[in-house]
Design an enzyme around this catalytic site. Structure first.
Site, PDB file in Angstrom:
ATOM      1  N   LYS A 183       0.835  -1.208   0.000  1.00 12.12           N
ATOM      2  CA  LYS A 183       0.000   0.000   0.000  1.00 12.12           C
ATOM      3  C   LYS A 183       0.867   1.255   0.000  1.00 12.12           C
ATOM      4  CE  LYS A 183      -2.704  -1.848   3.386  1.00 12.12           C
ATOM      5  NZ  LYS A 183      -3.858  -2.173   4.270  1.00 12.12           N
ATOM      6  N   GLN A 189      -2.826  -0.602  10.463  1.00 12.55           N
ATOM      7  CA  GLN A 189      -2.962  -1.951   9.910  1.00 12.55           C
ATOM      8  C   GLN A 189      -3.481  -2.916  10.981  1.00 12.55           C
ATOM      9  OE1 GLN A 189      -2.524  -2.918   6.674  1.00 12.55           O
ATOM     10  NE2 GLN A 189      -3.284  -4.913   7.301  1.00 12.55           N
ATOM     11  N   ASP A 196      -9.624   4.397   5.882  1.00 14.82           N
ATOM     12  CA  ASP A 196     -10.162   3.034   5.869  1.00 14.82           C
ATOM     13  C   ASP A 196     -11.685   3.046   5.998  1.00 14.82           C
ATOM     14  OD1 ASP A 196      -8.678   0.764   5.375  1.00 14.82           O
ATOM     15  OD2 ASP A 196      -7.920   0.565   7.419  1.00 14.82           O
TER      16      ASP A 196
END
Ligand code: NAP
Length: 282
Positions: free
Chosen positions: A50, A94, A117
């Protein structure tokens, strides 16, 4: 019927290029920060991919690594610093986090305007009330794939297997917003195959290898396979038995190379959206 394969890799490459071009045209380099806690091998790979994709799009991207024994307070302090850093448009923690850290407390601490997110309750609530702002990346990627497949969503019978907060639920909200007729299927659903057979669009996000068989599909259905499952022999498969399903579907996503690449592209899209909104440019 032999299904058209929906190439998520190619679609994602195009989307990433368009995002990079939009950022360049706006004269901005969106700031994105990843926080990884510990050295979980899958997380190391995910964050690296990412971070690299963001840098390739011309973003100001970087990763902060905390030790596996970091306290929740240390992680919250890092988030608080990024929340107030004007150079940062997007923050991604994460998952999974080590057991000493409460995941929800961490996600709740991210500034909703930087929550790329889309997991913060404010963003989930906006989506659930029909005012989507930053939405989770995988559902956003699925919506792009359905557009690519040429699906006319208004009135379409769409069935989703899986009701998680990161995939099934937000995807249902996006599809309701697009006027689809949405049914949620889950582990307590009675006669899952019969439910699936009535779907014009079937989206599988159960995390069960090859759960959906070819004879669960109506002829010509569009199939989106979100699942990523590693078999004991090392092979990666989705939640759909691909070869069988491809004989009945009109279009289907492969695993790998379907939904997965779209998730990263949509993270960049979310970060650009956040950066434009923070600058009053959207
Ligand atoms: P999750 O939180 O474990 O949720 C799974 C859902 O599927 C639950 O709602 C569960 O029902 C339902 N389910 C499980 N087994 C079922 C069965 N036999 N029949 C019917 N429903 C069943 O999983 P998730 O985080 O949403 O992820 C789902 C899959 O997508 C995983 O394979 C994951 O790796 C993959 N994924 C891929 C991407 C990507 O970028 N491609 C991103 C995220 C996730 P209950 O609610 O009743 O338990």
């Amino acid at each position: 019927m032999t299904a058209r394969i929906l190439d998520g890799k190619a679609l994602a490459a195009g989307l990433r290029a368009r995002v990079a071009e939009r950022a360049r045209a706006a004269g901005i380099a969106p700031g994105l920060r990843f926080i990884r806690v510990g050295e979980d091998p899958a997380s190391v790979v995910y964050v690296r991919n990412k971070d690299r994709a963001a840098a390739e799009a011309g973003f100001d991207s970087g990763t902060i690594v905390l030790p596996a024994d970091a306290t929740e307070a240390a992680l919250l302090a890092e988030i608080a610093r990024l929340n107030t850093d004007p150079a940062v448009d997007g923050i991604l923690v994460q998952l999974p986090l080590p057991p000493q850290i409460r995941t929800q407390a961490v996600l709740d601490a991210i500034d909703p305007a930087k929550d790329v997110d889309g997991f913060h309750p404010v963003n989930a609530g906006l989506l659930a009330t029909g005012r989507p702002r930053l939405v989770p990346c995988t559902p956003r990627g699925v919506m792009h794939l359905l557009a690519e497949a040429g699906v006319a969503l208004p009135g379409a019978r769409v069935k989703i297997i899986g009701r998680s907060a990161i995939v099934g639920r937000p995807l249902a909200q996006l599809l309701i917003g697009a006027d689809a007729t949405v049914t949620m299927l889950h582990s307590r659903t009675r006669d899952l195959p019969a439910e699936c057979r009535r779907a014009e669009v079937l989206i599988a996000a159960a995390g069960r290898p090859e759960l959906v068989r070819g004879d669960w599909l109506s002829e010509g259905a569009v199939v989106i396979d979100v699942g990523i499952n590693r078999l004991p022999d090392g092979r990666l498969v989705g939640d759909v038995a691909f070869a069988e399903a491809a004989l009945r579907a009109s279009a289907i996503t492969p695993v790998p190379g379907g939904v997965g690449p779209m998730t990263i592209a949509c993270l960049l899209e979310n970060t650009l959206d956040a950066a434009l909104a923070r600058r009053g440019l959207s």
